[in-house]
Motif scaffolding. Structure first.
Motif: not given
Length: 364
Positions: A302, A304, A311, A313, A332, A364
């Motif tokens: 994940s 951001r 986010v 993924e 991350h 994240v």
């Protein structure tokens, strides 16, 4: 360092400066200017701050806007400085090398510097007039912030950038500019941090990096300049060009695949095991390049982007190996979502230095 007040905190250089502050466990006190300016709010933000960094400005647009808004923003901040009971002892202005060229933008920046300098003198603060050259860095606005952003955006989209006018540029990575603005590196080091390259030479460097990275390989990033250019370029490739597909070769003996090919510069490989349900990461990097590759097991990676909520993924597995490169300024983590132990390979472009880890806690 203590609290730092920043104007233009949501702009290109503002985000880079706030990211640099995060490394010190701080966030900026954001000060609005222009139509959103409020003298009481601005004064409150400046009270007791260790430093004011004035970044807000207008560098493109109608001449009248450029001519009036740059000194106008400075006048607003000058009023707040004079109003504060405990003004910051250091006032830093992100000026431009164009301040001496006599153009509309340069004259406007020079007027703004004069206004801030007078206010700093009135409150007994040190005034630093930092004249910055062409800035480049991650997530700049194409066709606005710098030619590096435009070239990177076009190359990432599969375009063919053209050089309209070739000339020599003086370039400074935005993270280096942030360090200068915050005083974490000496002002005298500015010239050492600057790079000189022609527009055509810049395009050639970025084009070479784009061609190499399109194959999943890491280009030659043996110098800080090439590393910073590559981080700039790949900020325009994520997440559309992720993950990097890896070719798996399997026979009766087992399986084999290459994790990374690097064309130049240092590097370090490491390996971890992670129990089911456990995660690793929740940090970001300012300059470090990092690649995750799951060797066995199943996981979710994940990411951001700093100062945002979205986010991204990736569901990854050792049965179908891929590499996911962590962009700079993206928090991350990797979480074992399987029932078995997760085996993960990590590669970074630099050798870990505990005194300068470039690994900054950020959920994240």
């Amino acid at each position: 360092m203590g609290a730092v007040a920043i104007t233009g905190a949501n702009g290109f250089l503002g985000r880079h400066t706030r990211a640099a502050l995060r490394e010190q466990g701080e966030d900026a006190r954001r000060v609005a200017v222009g139509d959103a300016f409020d003298l009481a709010d601005a004064t409150s933000s400046l009270e007791g701050a260790s430093r004011l960094v004035h970044l807000a400005g207008v560098n493109r647009g109608a001449e009248e806007d450029v001519r009036e808004q740059n000194p106008g923003f400075a006048d607003q901040i000058a009023a707040a400085l004079r109003q504060a009971d405990q003004p910051p002892p250091v006032v830093v202005y992100a000026n431009s090398i164009q301040a001496a060229d006599g153009g509309v933008y340069g004259v406007a920046k020079a007027r703004a510097a004069d206004s801030l300098a007078r206010a700093a003198a009135d409150v007994g603060a040190e005034f630093i007039d930092l004249r910055l050259p062409n800035l480049f860095g991650e997530h700049g606005r194409p066709f606005y912030n710098a030619v590096t952003a435009t070239f990177s955006h076009l190359l990432a989209a599969g375009g063919t950038p053209q050089v309209d006018v070739d000339r020599e540029l003086t370039l400074l990575h935005a993270q280096n500019a942030a360090d200068l603005l915050l005083g974490t590196v000496p002002l005298a080091s500015q010239r050492e941090l600057e790079e000189h390259e022609t527009v055509s030479g810049l395009l050639e460097r970025l084009s070479d990096q784009a061609r190499t990275y399109a194959t999943g390989e890491i280009p030659d990033i043996g110098t800080p300049f090439d590393r910073d250019l590559f981080n700039t370029y790949r900020s325009y490739t994520f997440p559309a060009h992720a993950p990097v597909a890896l070719t798996k070769h399997a026979d009766a003996r087992g399986a084999f695949f290459e994790v990374v090919r690097s064309h130049g510069g240092p590097g370090q490989s490491s390996f971890s095991t992670t129990q089911p349900g456990v995660g690793r990461g929740d940090h970001f990097h300012r300059r470090k390049i990092e690649r995750f590759t799951v060797l066995s097991g199943r996981a979710t990676i994940s990411l951001r982007r700093l100062f945002g909520d979205e986010v991204v993924e990736f569901e990854v597995t050792g049965d179908d190996p891929v590499a996911v490169d962590m962009p700079t300024f993206w928090a991350h983590k990797i979480v074992n979502t399987g029932d078995d132990v997760l085996y993960t390979s990590f590669w970074t472009n630099d050798i870990f230095d505990p005194d300068r880890p470039d690994t900054i806690a950020e959920a994240v």
